[in-house]
Design a protein around this motif. Structure first.
Motif, PDB file in Angstrom:
ATOM      1  N   ASN A 193       0.807  -1.232   0.000  1.00  0.00           N
ATOM      2  CA  ASN A 193       0.000   0.000   0.000  1.00  0.00           C
ATOM      3  C   ASN A 193       0.843   1.286   0.000  1.00  0.00           C
ATOM      4  OD1 ASN A 193      -2.516  -1.360   0.070  1.00  0.00           O
ATOM      5  ND2 ASN A 193      -2.334  -1.628   2.285  1.00  0.00           N
ATOM      6  N   SER A 215     -10.349  -0.911   9.318  1.00  0.00           N
ATOM      7  CA  SER A 215      -9.304  -0.855   8.299  1.00  0.00           C
ATOM      8  C   SER A 215      -9.078   0.602   7.883  1.00  0.00           C
ATOM      9  CB  SER A 215      -9.718  -1.670   7.071  1.00  0.00           C
ATOM     10  OG  SER A 215      -8.849  -1.404   5.984  1.00  0.00           O
ATOM     11  N   LYS A 270      -8.414   1.641   5.157  1.00  0.00           N
ATOM     12  CA  LYS A 270      -9.046   1.836   3.855  1.00  0.00           C
ATOM     13  C   LYS A 270     -10.412   2.480   4.011  1.00  0.00           C
ATOM     14  CE  LYS A 270     -10.681  -0.625  -0.269  1.00  0.00           C
ATOM     15  NZ  LYS A 270     -10.652  -1.898  -1.031  1.00  0.00           N
ATOM     16  N   TRP A 271     -11.239   1.962   4.944  1.00  0.00           N
ATOM     17  CA  TRP A 271     -12.601   2.476   5.097  1.00  0.00           C
ATOM     18  C   TRP A 271     -12.589   3.863   5.735  1.00  0.00           C
ATOM     19  CZ3 TRP A 271     -14.503  -0.215   1.701  1.00  0.00           C
ATOM     20  CH2 TRP A 271     -14.365  -1.601   1.635  1.00  0.00           C
ATOM     21  N   THR A 318      -3.830   8.186   6.589  1.00  0.00           N
ATOM     22  CA  THR A 318      -2.789   7.925   5.593  1.00  0.00           C
ATOM     23  C   THR A 318      -1.423   7.978   6.262  1.00  0.00           C
ATOM     24  OG1 THR A 318      -4.139   8.904   3.837  1.00  0.00           O
ATOM     25  CG2 THR A 318      -1.791   8.694   3.409  1.00  0.00           C
ATOM     26  N   VAL A 361      -8.150   4.466  -4.011  1.00  0.00           N
ATOM     27  CA  VAL A 361      -8.151   3.714  -2.754  1.00  0.00           C
ATOM     28  C   VAL A 361      -9.058   2.494  -2.867  1.00  0.00           C
ATOM     29  CG1 VAL A 361      -8.718   3.805  -0.293  1.00  0.00           C
ATOM     30  CG2 VAL A 361      -7.652   5.764  -1.393  1.00  0.00           C
ATOM     31  N   SER A 362     -10.227   2.670  -3.462  1.00  0.00           N
ATOM     32  CA  SER A 362     -11.180   1.561  -3.602  1.00  0.00           C
ATOM     33  C   SER A 362     -10.580   0.397  -4.377  1.00  0.00           C
ATOM     34  CB  SER A 362     -12.452   2.044  -4.310  1.00  0.00           C
ATOM     35  OG  SER A 362     -13.067   3.086  -3.587  1.00  0.00           O
ATOM     36  N   TYR A 373      -6.042  -0.263  -2.721  1.00  0.00           N
ATOM     37  CA  TYR A 373      -5.654  -0.470  -1.317  1.00  0.00           C
ATOM     38  C   TYR A 373      -5.881  -1.924  -0.923  1.00  0.00           C
ATOM     39  CZ  TYR A 373      -4.888   0.505   3.621  1.00  0.00           C
ATOM     40  OH  TYR A 373      -4.376   0.514   4.907  1.00  0.00           O
ATOM     41  N   ASP A 374      -4.835  -2.570  -0.422  1.00  0.00           N
ATOM     42  CA  ASP A 374      -4.878  -3.981  -0.038  1.00  0.00           C
ATOM     43  C   ASP A 374      -5.041  -4.089   1.482  1.00  0.00           C
ATOM     44  OD1 ASP A 374      -4.600  -6.686   0.324  1.00  0.00           O
ATOM     45  OD2 ASP A 374      -2.488  -6.767  -0.280  1.00  0.00           O
ATOM     46  N   ARG A 375      -6.093  -4.716   1.934  1.00  0.00           N
ATOM     47  CA  ARG A 375      -6.379  -4.811   3.365  1.00  0.00           C
ATOM     48  C   ARG A 375      -5.738  -6.034   4.010  1.00  0.00           C
ATOM     49  NH1 ARG A 375     -12.355  -5.485   3.955  1.00  0.00           N
ATOM     50  NH2 ARG A 375     -11.791  -5.485   6.151  1.00  0.00           N
ATOM     51  N   ASP A 434      -3.609  -5.270   7.173  1.00  0.00           N
ATOM     52  CA  ASP A 434      -4.150  -4.382   8.201  1.00  0.00           C
ATOM     53  C   ASP A 434      -3.903  -4.955   9.590  1.00  0.00           C
ATOM     54  OD1 ASP A 434      -5.021  -2.597   6.361  1.00  0.00           O
ATOM     55  OD2 ASP A 434      -7.135  -3.152   6.466  1.00  0.00           O
TER      56      ASP A 434
END
Length: 513
Positions: free
Chosen positions: A289, A351, A353-354, A402, A475-476, A479-481, A484
């Protein structure tokens, strides 16, 4: 397995008393506040400076551009020095330098010396940010505490952007513009002196502590850092000159071409030197990421500065509001950003990401309100105020998480370098973005009633909305979760490739005591 030295530094961070940790956090946040304040307060002082020093509009622009140029250009070398040498010394030197240059600037009444001092202040500020982040990561090794601390660190910068405008306005109105500089000096110099005693010496230990001086020097990657520093200087200069001299002028095109070639040369150079000696090892961009987080970090400061510049000029030049009245109406930006800076702990529950996507969505909603309803004073409460609130919360959520995520994506031994990369991206995004919206606003106003109409500013906000939407899509998708809430990656340093002798461990223990 972590090197023994890294384990010792982590343990030292855990052993610090809570009170001392909080005092250190306050010191780091004050330095962040002063860095941002020294720029934002100038917005209020520029009219007085232009009158007192007989400056033209283009010359007064360099009051900002000089410090922005040197700040962005010297971040990487400051970050590398913080990682390889002593972050405590770099931090204290940066805060002291900011205090001394600000003190001198307060006594200057000539445009050339004050622009030079502003450039030197930018170098000093570039020393404080990576070193403060390096120390902060060591003081708060626990991921939850670290996330909260990084959030507050960023929040102080956002508060300073608006607080500087308001305090600067009061100083200019009630005393003189000289006190805008002296205010920074009166805070920076005592902070630097206090940090000499407050920052524990063991936090200055790096993974290269026991390497000889020549090995440390090679670890700085002087050639690579020099190439990139010159490239950044030329790039920022060309972007800054574009809004003054025109985008087709030689002063813009030539530096931009040279800068691009030098950036290509930098990345080519980095592939030919040992990984642990590279300023930005090529593998950095492949940490999970990291690349997408770098892209996101181009946005937050751009959003705040765009709003600040557009509405400051609108309210003062078109609505004829006073500087203080304009600053007061900007306060919601600082308030909601500071509140949102306390959300760092959410990154350990949800996460990133969200959270980042939530922040970008709020920024889009706020930007739409500003584009649609910002053109008249009576629209402040129904459109501008909620636009400030939503957009500022969104920008701070994006900035904070971020920042947290990018530090979790790479080894802690690279904290100074990563801090430099992150803050460099913030500056690049702002420089490029502001140049773009300035051109858009000007070109639209030519055919839509001039600067007295809101059409040009609305077009700038719609452009900003498009940038935020593009970030959200990135990001959608990218981005790799999968990593996390996992520990930071580790890599073998030159020190960890060898075994510490008992004498080294004993020496290190003695230093820590």
């Amino acid at each position: 397995m972590l090197p023994l030295l890294t384990l010792s530094v982590v343990d030292d961070g855990k052993r610090l008393a809570l009170t001392r940790k909080l005092v250190l956090l306050v010191m780091f946040c004050l330095a962040q506040f002063l860095d941002a304040f020294s720029i934002s307060a100038l917005f209020s002082a520029i009219p007085s400076l232009e009158l007192s020093m007989n400056m033209t509009a283009s010359q007064s622009t360099w009051m900002f551009s000089a410090s922005q140029l040197t700040f962005a250009s010297f971040l990487l070398i400051s970050g590398r020095i913080s990682d390889v040498y002593n972050p405590k010394t770099v931090f204290i030197g940066g805060v002291s330098g900011l205090g001394v240059t600000s003190l001198c600037a307060g006594f200057v009444d000539d445009k050339i010396p004050i622009i030079i001092l502003r450039a030197l202040a930018g170098i000093a500020s570039s020393m404080t940010v990576p070193s403060a982040l390096t120390l902060l990561v060591k003081v708060f090794p626990d991921p939850l505490e670290q996330a909260r601390a990084i959030g507050l660190f960023g929040g102080c910068g956002a508060v300073a952007n608006i607080g500087g405008l308001l305090i600067g306005a009061m100083l200019v109105e009630w005393v003189s513009f000289h006190w805008v500089f002296w205010f920074v000096a009166c805070m920076a110099l005592p902070v630097a002196l206090a940090c000499v005693y407050i920052i524990p010496s063991q936090l200055a230990v790096t993974v290269d502590t026991f390497e000889p001086g020549e090995a440390k020097w090679k670890s700085l990657d002087v050639v690579g850092v020099s190439i990139l520093t010159v490239a950044v200087i030329l790039f920022i200069f060309s972007v800054t000159s574009g809004s003054i001299d025109g985008w087709a002028s030689p002063s813009v095109i030539i530096p931009l071409i040279i800068s691009t070639l030098m950036v290509v040369g930098f990345f080519y150079w980095e592939t030919f030197i040992p990984v642990d000696k590279a300023a930005i090892p090529p593998r950095t961009w492949f940490y999970n990421n990291f690349s997408v987080l770098f892209t996101i970090s181009l946005l937050p400061i751009f959003w705040w500065n765009a709003v600040l510049i557009i509405f400051t000029t609108l309210w003062q030049n078109i609505f004829h509001w006073s500087v203080i009245l304009s600053a007061v109406h900007m306060l919601p930006i600082a308030f909601f950003a500071f509140v949102a800076s306390f959300t760092g702990s959410l990154s350990r529950i949800f996460s990133p990401k969200w959270i980042i996507l939530t922040g970008l969505s709020l920024s889009m909603a706020g930007t739409i309100l500003l584009a649609v309803g910002g053109g008249r004073p009576e629209n402040y409460w129904p459109y501008v105020f909620p636009g400030f609130a939503l957009g500022s919360v969104g920008a701070m959520l994006t900035y904070t998480h971020t920042n947290i995520a990018i530090f979790q994506a790479v080894p802690s031994s690279m904290a100074g370098t990563v801090g430099a990369i992150f803050n460099g991206a913030l500056s690049f995004g702002s420089a490029i973005g502001l140049a773009a919206i300035s051109s858009i606003e000007t070109s639209v106003e030519v055919t839509h009633g001039g600067s007295h109409e809101y059409a040009g500013r609305a077009a700038a906000f719609w452009f900003l909305f498009g940038i935020v939407a593009l970030e959200a899509i990135s990001v959608s998708i990218f981005y790799d979760r999968s990593t996390d809430h996992k520990p930071q990656p580790q890599h073998r340093s030159s020190l960890s490739d060898t075994t510490l002798t008992s004498a080294n461990v004993m020496t290190m223990t003695t230093v820590n005591q």
